[in-house]
Design a protein around this motif. Structure first.
Motif, PDB file in Angstrom:
ATOM      1  N   CYS A 110      -5.599   7.422  -1.058  1.00 49.37           N
ATOM      2  CA  CYS A 110      -5.895   5.780  -0.185  1.00 49.37           C
ATOM      3  C   CYS A 110      -7.434   5.184   0.139  1.00 49.37           C
ATOM      4  O   CYS A 110      -7.259   5.394   0.457  1.00 49.37           O
ATOM      5  CB  CYS A 110      -4.612   5.675   0.813  1.00 49.37           C
ATOM      6  SG  CYS A 110      -4.825   4.024   1.306  1.00 49.37           S
ATOM      7  N   THR A 111      -7.143   3.813  -1.115  1.00 47.87           N
ATOM      8  CA  THR A 111      -8.342   3.150  -0.975  1.00 47.87           C
ATOM      9  C   THR A 111      -8.588   2.769   0.428  1.00 47.87           C
ATOM     10  O   THR A 111      -9.646   2.957   0.710  1.00 47.87           O
ATOM     11  CB  THR A 111      -8.187   1.977  -2.135  1.00 47.87           C
ATOM     12  OG1 THR A 111      -8.032   2.819  -2.852  1.00 47.87           O
ATOM     13  CG2 THR A 111      -9.493   1.097  -2.085  1.00 47.87           C
ATOM     14  N   GLU A 149     -10.313   4.378   4.222  1.00 47.53           N
ATOM     15  CA  GLU A 149     -11.865   3.586   4.419  1.00 47.53           C
ATOM     16  C   GLU A 149     -11.546   3.214   5.303  1.00 47.53           C
ATOM     17  O   GLU A 149     -12.872   3.098   6.559  1.00 47.53           O
ATOM     18  CB  GLU A 149     -12.381   3.981   3.348  1.00 47.53           C
ATOM     19  CG  GLU A 149     -14.313   3.736   3.692  1.00 47.53           C
ATOM     20  CD  GLU A 149     -14.804   3.780   2.548  1.00 47.53           C
ATOM     21  OE1 GLU A 149     -14.133   3.704   0.975  1.00 47.53           O
ATOM     22  OE2 GLU A 149     -16.177   3.402   2.617  1.00 47.53           O
ATOM     23  N   CYS A 156      -3.645  -1.021  -6.030  1.00 46.52           N
ATOM     24  CA  CYS A 156      -4.960  -0.032  -6.476  1.00 46.52           C
ATOM     25  C   CYS A 156      -4.195   0.974  -7.196  1.00 46.52           C
ATOM     26  O   CYS A 156      -4.484   1.258  -8.190  1.00 46.52           O
ATOM     27  CB  CYS A 156      -6.446   0.424  -5.788  1.00 46.52           C
ATOM     28  SG  CYS A 156      -5.753   1.758  -5.129  1.00 46.52           S
ATOM     29  N   LYS A 180      -3.318   3.662  -6.967  1.00 40.76           N
ATOM     30  CA  LYS A 180      -3.936   5.731  -7.116  1.00 40.76           C
ATOM     31  C   LYS A 180      -2.756   6.532  -6.713  1.00 40.76           C
ATOM     32  O   LYS A 180      -2.496   7.482  -6.886  1.00 40.76           O
ATOM     33  CB  LYS A 180      -5.076   5.144  -6.325  1.00 40.76           C
ATOM     34  CG  LYS A 180      -6.464   4.867  -7.120  1.00 40.76           C
ATOM     35  CD  LYS A 180      -7.632   4.918  -6.346  1.00 40.76           C
ATOM     36  CE  LYS A 180      -7.744   5.566  -5.385  1.00 40.76           C
ATOM     37  NZ  LYS A 180      -9.177   6.080  -4.769  1.00 40.76           N
TER      38      LYS A 180
END
Length: 230
Positions: free
Chosen positions: A73-74, A77, A112, A114
């Motif tokens: 997962c973006t 972070e 995103c 992902k």
């Protein structure tokens, strides 16, 4: 009996006993500590049912909790509490209280995709998380977050401008809502490149979708209706 350090966080209470009776049977031996039942109550099965019955949340039952979505997962972070795997797990259990405690994180998806592309089970993770978030909003369990406010501003701008976005009006509305600052200096800085490129005409008078007057009432009526998966 000493309690392992790993188990201490999950123990809700401790009972000191010289002897223990379980189901009417007195157990032999000397007892000085006893852990109470490790169960949690308050789960609501209707949470899963309602989410699974929406178009966005229809694939929630496919999740097997492998964590692939969360590991890539973006947003992790920037927000360690953002965890699609955990959101889905809590929704399937019907643990509304734990979801409420994560309300400052659950809206932060940046779309995103992902998580969805990596899921080995075909769960539409982004859509499912949105469905969980929408459930919490619909039932008034969480406050209206900045992401939801901006989405509403964006949709309002599109509907007012003939089906197309107006950067000028959206920027003004965003500044009014406190998302961005737009000083006179900012406007003057942008004006030069816009005049030079010729895009100033599109900015001041954005184009409209053809036959918008006929399309608009159809869209407005469709947005009022609940949509369910087939």
């Amino acid at each position: 009996m000493p309690i392992p350090n790993l188990e201490k966080p999950i123990i809700k209470g401790l009972i000191q006993k010289d002897k223990v009776i379980v189901d009417g049977v007195e157990l032999d031996g000397t007892w000085n500590a006893f852990m109470i039942e490790r169960t949690q109550t308050g789960y609501d099965q209707s949470v899963w049912d309602e989410i699974a019955n929406t178009v966005e949340g229809a694939t929630i039952s496919l999740c097997w909790q492998c964590g692939t979505c969360t590991s890539g997962c973006t947003m992790r972070e920037y927000d360690p509490n953002y965890s699609p795997r955990r959101f889905i797990d809590l929704a399937r259990k019907g643990d509304k209280q734990s979801l409420i405690e994560l309300q400052d994180s659950i809206w932060r998806c940046v779309s995103c995709q992902k998580c969805t592309h990596r899921c080995p089970k075909g769960v539409l993770v982004e859509e499912v998380v949105h469905s969980i978030h929408n459930y919490l909003l619909k039932h008034g369990l969480v406050k209206t977050d900045p992401g939801t406010v901006f989405d509403e501003l964006f949709l309002e701008t599109v509907m007012k401008n003939g089906g197309r976005i107006s950067e000028l009006i959206l920027g003004g509305a965003s500044a009014k809502a406190g998302f961005v600052t737009m000083s006179l200096r900012d406007l003057l800085t942008m004006m030069g490149p816009l005049l030079k490129s010729g895009l100033i005409k599109d900015l001041m008078k954005p184009s409209r979708v053809k036959d918008w007057d006929k399309i608009k009432p159809v869209l407005e009526e469709a947005m009022k209706e609940e949509v369910y998966p087939e």
